[in-house]
Motif scaffolding. Structure first.
Motif, mmCIF file in Angstrom:
data_model
loop_
_atom_site.group_PDB
_atom_site.id
_atom_site.type_symbol
_atom_site.label_atom_id
_atom_site.label_comp_id
_atom_site.label_asym_id
_atom_site.label_seq_id
_atom_site.Cartn_x
_atom_site.Cartn_y
_atom_site.Cartn_z
ATOM 1 N N GLU A 47 31.687 34.206 36.733
ATOM 2 C CA GLU A 47 32.526 35.339 37.153
ATOM 3 C C GLU A 47 32.550 36.381 36.034
ATOM 4 N N GLY A 82 40.411 38.922 34.395
ATOM 5 C CA GLY A 82 41.757 39.433 34.667
ATOM 6 C C GLY A 82 42.791 38.402 34.239
ATOM 7 N N TYR A 121 43.383 34.603 38.574
ATOM 8 C CA TYR A 121 43.657 34.078 39.925
ATOM 9 C C TYR A 121 42.380 33.758 40.696
ATOM 10 N N ASN A 122 41.471 34.730 40.752
ATOM 11 C CA ASN A 122 40.212 34.505 41.481
ATOM 12 C C ASN A 122 39.475 33.288 40.898
ATOM 13 N N LEU A 148 33.411 48.506 35.795
ATOM 14 C CA LEU A 148 32.775 47.552 34.886
ATOM 15 C C LEU A 148 32.369 48.338 33.638
ATOM 16 N N GLN A 193 44.353 47.650 34.571
ATOM 17 C CA GLN A 193 43.556 46.766 35.436
ATOM 18 C C GLN A 193 44.383 46.280 36.622
ATOM 19 N N THR A 208 28.459 42.047 31.286
ATOM 20 C CA THR A 208 27.197 42.563 31.827
ATOM 21 C C THR A 208 25.997 41.883 31.159
HETATM 22 N N1 SAH Z 1 38.940 38.461 38.902
HETATM 23 C C1 SAH Z 1 40.214 39.132 38.804
HETATM 24 C C2 SAH Z 1 40.037 40.617 38.860
HETATM 25 C C3 SAH Z 1 40.297 41.256 37.573
HETATM 26 S S1 SAH Z 1 40.115 43.008 37.601
HETATM 27 C C4 SAH Z 1 41.154 38.665 39.899
HETATM 28 O O1 SAH Z 1 41.703 37.609 39.783
HETATM 29 O O2 SAH Z 1 41.341 39.356 40.870
HETATM 30 C C5 SAH Z 1 38.565 43.218 36.809
HETATM 31 C C6 SAH Z 1 38.498 42.794 35.373
HETATM 32 O O3 SAH Z 1 37.180 43.072 34.885
HETATM 33 C C7 SAH Z 1 39.455 43.505 34.426
HETATM 34 O O4 SAH Z 1 40.285 42.568 33.820
HETATM 35 C C8 SAH Z 1 38.525 44.180 33.406
HETATM 36 O O5 SAH Z 1 39.043 44.195 32.096
HETATM 37 C C9 SAH Z 1 37.291 43.314 33.507
HETATM 38 N N2 SAH Z 1 36.030 43.909 33.037
HETATM 39 C C10 SAH Z 1 35.562 45.180 33.190
HETATM 40 N N3 SAH Z 1 34.337 45.310 32.628
HETATM 41 C C11 SAH Z 1 34.023 44.090 32.108
HETATM 42 C C12 SAH Z 1 32.892 43.575 31.406
HETATM 43 N N4 SAH Z 1 31.824 44.326 31.098
HETATM 44 N N5 SAH Z 1 32.923 42.274 31.030
HETATM 45 C C13 SAH Z 1 33.976 41.482 31.301
HETATM 46 N N6 SAH Z 1 35.074 41.919 31.959
HETATM 47 C C14 SAH Z 1 35.094 43.208 32.367
#
Ligand code: SAH
Length: 228
Positions: free
Chosen positions: A95, A99, A102-103, A222, A70, A150
């Motif tokens: 959200e 991850g 941070y976001n 996703l 990731q 989702t």
């Molecule tokens: N928001 C983060 C970005 C993380 S990257 C930031 O601070 O930038 C995207 C994340 O989505 C990954 O950690 C991955 O494991 C997660 N992800 C992918 N599919 C998902 C799902 N169906 N439900 C929850 N998380 C999911």
């Protein structure tokens, strides 16, 4: 005993000039538009939300790997997400894809103490790290959920804003249904592992949406019932 506030202040003072320099760059490129996002990005210490080996690169404007295949979004993408959702103090936000958190920390800062942020992550180790980091940096009010994003969180719906930080084949109906009228959902939509478009949908009424295409982006996939 150590004063926990003193400890938190120390975290926010560290690398402040690097952070201010990055924020200036994001302002001049037009990614940051509002004071509220500017202040949030000036405050949240990105290095705290990275694995040790990535900390030196915390203030370069690019995505960085966080393990488990990731990556976390580049700071300009976090700014674009916050600005295009027109986040305001007091909003209730969901959200998908925590991850390292941070976001989530930036959004929590923008919506403030009267706001409510929920964030779902499917990978348990990432969820646990985000939890520990958000508590340590003072964002213990973010509600972190382990599971398939989702599906959303029906029991906490409706939300004012929903955003996906992983790329979807389409904007999941389940999530659109969990939006307030007048609410907005933002998602990278397109091909797995290649190229997607950042899609913003505004809910006009129960089954009426206005759709905007904000341009090309690249996110990790996703994975889930209404994902890949
Ligand atoms: N928001 C983060 C970005 C993380 S990257 C930031 O601070 O930038 C995207 C994340 O989505 C990954 O950690 C991955 O494991 C997660 N992800 C992918 N599919 C998902 C799902 N169906 N439900 C929850 N998380 C999911």
């Amino acid at each position: 005993m150590d004063d926990p506030n003193l400890h938190k202040n120390k975290i926010f003072q560290k690398r402040l000039s690097e952070r201010q320099k990055l924020v200036k760059q994001l302002l001049s490129h037009g990614h940051i538009k509002s004071d509220i996002v500017k202040h949030a990005m000036e405050k949240v210490p990105r290095e705290e939300f990275l694995p040790l080996e990535q900390k030196p690169y915390a203030y370069s404007d690019r995505p960085l790997p966080i393990g488990k295949g990731q990556t976390i979004s580049a700071p300009h993408m976090v700014a674009i997400i916050c600005e295009s959702l027109s986040l305001k103090e007091g909003m209730k936000v969901l959200e998908i894809g925590t991850g390292f958190g941070y976001n989530a920390a930036v959004v929590a800062e923008v919506i403030g103490e009267t706001g409510k942020l929920y964030s779902i992550e499917r990978v348990e180790s990432l969820h646990n790290i985000a939890k520990e980091t958000l508590i340590r940096t003072g964002y213990s009010n973010v509600n972190l959920v382990l599971g398939d994003g989702t599906l959303g969180i029906p029991e906490a719906a409706p939300f004012d804003r929903i955003y996906l930080t992983a790329a979807a084949p389409y904007v999941p109906e389940t999530l659109k249904n969990q939006l307030n009228a007048g609410g907005k959902i933002l998602a990278p939509v397109g091909e797995i592992d290649l190229y997607q478009e950042l899609i913003l949908m505004e809910k006009i009424s129960d089954n009426e949406f206005k759709t905007f295409n904000l341009g090309g982006v690249a996110f990790v996939p996703l994975i889930g019932e209404h994902g890949w």
